[in-house]
Design a protein around this motif. Sequence first.
Motif, short mmCIF file in Angstrom:
data_model
loop_
_atom_site.label_atom_id
_atom_site.label_comp_id
_atom_site.label_asym_id
_atom_site.label_seq_id
_atom_site.Cartn_x
_atom_site.Cartn_y
_atom_site.Cartn_z
N TYR A 34 0.84 -1.19 0.00
CA TYR A 34 0.00 0.00 0.00
C TYR A 34 0.88 1.25 0.00
O TYR A 34 1.83 1.35 0.76
N SER A 35 0.51 2.19 -0.82
CA SER A 35 1.28 3.43 -0.91
C SER A 35 0.80 4.42 0.14
O SER A 35 -0.24 4.22 0.79
N GLU B 175 -0.37 7.22 -0.51
CA GLU B 175 -1.63 7.77 -1.00
C GLU B 175 -2.80 6.88 -0.61
O GLU B 175 -3.88 7.36 -0.25
N ASP B 176 -2.60 5.54 -0.66
CA ASP B 176 -3.64 4.60 -0.23
C ASP B 176 -3.98 4.82 1.24
O ASP B 176 -5.15 4.81 1.64
N MET C 77 -6.06 7.90 1.67
CA MET C 77 -7.44 7.68 1.24
C MET C 77 -8.23 6.91 2.29
O MET C 77 -9.39 7.21 2.57
N LEU C 78 -7.57 5.88 2.91
CA LEU C 78 -8.23 5.10 3.94
C LEU C 78 -8.53 5.96 5.18
O LEU C 78 -9.60 5.84 5.79
#
Length: 244
Positions: free
Chosen positions: A5-6, A8-9, A12-13
């Motif tokens: 997971y980046s 950015e992920d 978002m989460l």
Amino acid sequence: LVNAYSQEDLQMLELLAAHAAIALGNAQLYNETRMRAEEMSVLVKVSSAMRIAPTRLEMVPIILEQVCELLRITSSALILIDHSTDEFVVELATDGWKKLKGIRAPIQVGLMGQLLSSGKSLVNIDIQTDPLFSSKKIEHPVAVFVPLLAQERTIGALCAGCDSPFSENEIRLMTTVADIAANAIHRSTLHEQTRNHAEQMAIVTATARALAETLDQAEIFDRLGDALYKLIPFAERVGISLFG
């Protein structure tokens, strides 16, 4: 996988979790507000119903009608304590519990004994575990017994029955009704006692005046007898004895 997971992920989460928290908070607030509004509606409705019933005899069926309508059930009962005999009596019962009406027993026994000793509601109990009630072969065995408290004294219990457990919200609403009912019954009982005392004093005063108007012994006995029948209407026979 390592580093699947980046950043950015993750962001978002976190953003999604924040929105979810707000939505869940709003839903919880809505549910609490709705329950409070429902509770206030119950207070207004039951209080209004109580105002049209001046006597305890008229109040009891109205109380049970409100409980059944509120909880969408048909079986209910109202139990009052007779402190002069230390007994409880089922004043009225509805539908599948109709056979319970009129039951009278010492307050120490059965479910009522448990309620009085604990001072707390009996929630989702099996009413058939009490021999006093099971002998009547009633329907809707899952029961709630809520104490009727007035002036920090238990004067009875408001009871409801169905075939499945009651929810926390239903129990809370029933407790609200029980509080209103207990205070209304207590006020009505005090009013009836005051009225009865006033009527008895009026009889005594009128009798004293009538006795002062005659010196005839037979007439005195007749007037005393009339007064005693008025003071004790359930008496079948009275007697007056003279000594000395």
